[in-house]
Enzyme design. Structure first.
Site, PDB file in Angstrom:
ATOM      1  N   ARG A  72      -6.616   6.008  -8.294  1.00 15.42           N
ATOM      2  CA  ARG A  72      -7.680   6.212  -9.272  1.00 15.42           C
ATOM      3  C   ARG A  72      -7.699   7.657  -9.725  1.00 15.42           C
ATOM      4  NH1 ARG A  72     -12.629   5.452  -6.700  1.00 15.42           N
ATOM      5  NH2 ARG A  72     -13.604   5.438  -8.735  1.00 15.42           N
TER       6      ARG A  72
ATOM      7  N   LYS B 263      -9.208   6.246   5.105  1.00 19.08           N
ATOM      8  CA  LYS B 263      -8.954   5.231   4.092  1.00 19.08           C
ATOM      9  C   LYS B 263      -7.823   4.304   4.519  1.00 19.08           C
ATOM     10  CE  LYS B 263      -8.174   5.232  -0.865  1.00 19.08           C
ATOM     11  NZ  LYS B 263      -8.636   5.848  -2.113  1.00 19.08           N
TER      12      LYS B 263
ATOM     13  N   ARG C 201     -20.220  11.148  -1.582  1.00 16.86           N
ATOM     14  CA  ARG C 201     -19.918  11.659  -0.244  1.00 16.86           C
ATOM     15  C   ARG C 201     -21.105  11.407   0.650  1.00 16.86           C
ATOM     16  NH1 ARG C 201     -18.940  17.041   0.795  1.00 16.86           N
ATOM     17  NH2 ARG C 201     -20.277  17.639  -0.920  1.00 16.86           N
TER      18      ARG C 201
HETATM   19  C1  BTN Z   1      -6.973   4.471  -5.056  1.00 19.60           C
HETATM   20  O1  BTN Z   1      -6.903   5.541  -5.660  1.00 19.60           O
HETATM   21  O2  BTN Z   1      -7.632   4.356  -4.027  1.00 19.60           O
HETATM   22  C2  BTN Z   1      -6.251   3.245  -5.575  1.00 19.60           C
HETATM   23  C3  BTN Z   1      -4.853   3.132  -5.051  1.00 19.60           C
HETATM   24  C4  BTN Z   1      -4.121   1.885  -5.535  1.00 19.60           C
HETATM   25  C5  BTN Z   1      -2.681   1.825  -5.076  1.00 19.60           C
HETATM   26  C6  BTN Z   1      -2.000   0.537  -5.443  1.00 19.60           C
HETATM   27  S1  BTN Z   1      -0.435   0.330  -4.661  1.00 19.60           S
HETATM   28  C7  BTN Z   1      -0.076  -1.051  -5.671  1.00 19.60           C
HETATM   29  C8  BTN Z   1      -0.578  -0.702  -7.062  1.00 19.60           C
HETATM   30  N1  BTN Z   1       0.435   0.027  -7.805  1.00 19.60           N
HETATM   31  C9  BTN Z   1       0.035   1.273  -8.074  1.00 19.60           C
HETATM   32  O3  BTN Z   1       0.719   2.121  -8.701  1.00 19.60           O
HETATM   33  N2  BTN Z   1      -1.188   1.497  -7.578  1.00 19.60           N
HETATM   34  C10 BTN Z   1      -1.724   0.320  -6.915  1.00 19.60           C
END
Ligand code: BTN
Length: 251
Positions: A42, A112, A249
């Site tokens: 994100r 996480k 937070r």
């Molecule tokens: C976050 O920022 O928490 C979200 C992360 C999401 C990662 C997943 S891995 C599969 C899919 N492909 C990506 O490029 N991102 C999501």
């Protein structure tokens, strides 16, 4: 009929791959990759995606309703991921609004466990599509933990040392997704809210929010039927926070 299930060795990003397919991709198309060269998180962050350890999966889901009706989808996906983990016999994970899958720091170091990235395209009140990307940490190496830039946890830790079989984990996730997305399409987020509340790590916690709205201090008071975060203010009033551009937070 369901879309194709594809497992790739390497992609830039499973979500980018589905975006490129656009209209050619069938509903419920699912793409997994062993490793991603440009995994996305994100807010323009990257998602570290080395081979051999973790799960990187994206699913394309079409909706007739338009994305006005999709508030709450990313929260529902959080519930869906936890359902999959519970199916694997793994308890102890929870949700941090809007869509982090976390382990609270009491029993373990915490951090996480997975991330969810929901990207919408199409019309506000017409046909649209969601590309739902899920990254799940099965086993993190010390190096990966360090590079993550934020506290991270893995399923191996939660399961007492050994991560679940990766094929089992992928199968549980896909089954929960197909079922859960049908539920969302049929009944909306409201039918997930009780499930969300049980896993809501922010409920009752002192919170500091910052972002587009300025700074807000309050106490987590659950989410509403549309998935907005509710924050109880010092004067007892409850504010609803919609914006995805808010950092939450624990105070
Ligand atoms: C976050 O920022 O928490 C979200 C992360 C999401 C990662 C997943 S891995 C599969 C899919 N492909 C990506 O490029 N991102 C999501």
């Amino acid at each position: 009929s369901l879309g194709a299930l594809e497992v790739h060795w390497e992609l830039d990003s499973t979500s980018s791959e589905l975006q490129r397919r656009g209209h050619a991709a069938k509903d419920f198309s699912i793409v997994l990759a062993e490793t991603q060269q440009a995994g996305r998180g994100r807010r323009g962050r990257s998602w570290l995606s080395p081979p051999g350890l973790n799960l990187y999966l994206s699913c394309l889901k079409r909706f007739e309703s338009g994305f006005a009706a999709l508030t709450g989808l990313s929260l529902a996906v959080g519930v869906i991921v936890l359902r999959a983990l519970e199916h694997l016999g793994i308890a102890g994970a929870g949700l941090k609004w809007p869509n982090d899958v976390l382990v609270a720091g009491e029993r373990h170091a915490g951090g996480k466990l997975g991330g969810i990235l929901v990207e919408l395209s199409g019309e506000y009140q017409g046909p649209c599509a969601a590309v739902i990307g899920i990254g799940l940490n099965l086993r993190l190496t010390p190096a990966l933990r360090e590079q993550a830039g934020q506290p991270a946890c893995d399923l191996a830790t939660l399961a007492g040392g050994t991560p679940p079989d990766r094929n089992h984990a992928a199968a549980a996730l896909i089954a929960a997704l197909v079922e859960g997305l049908r539920q969302f399409e049929r009944d909306g987020f409201a039918t997930f809210s009780a499930d969300y509340a049980r896993r809501d790590l922010l409920r009752g916690q002192p919170l500091q929010l910052s972002g587009a709205l300025g700074a807000i201090d309050g106490v987590g008071a659950g989410v509403d039927g549309r998935g907005a975060l509710q924050v109880r203010m010092a004067d007892g009033s409850v504010r609803r926070i919609d914006s995805a551009d808010v950092t939450v937070r624990r105070a």
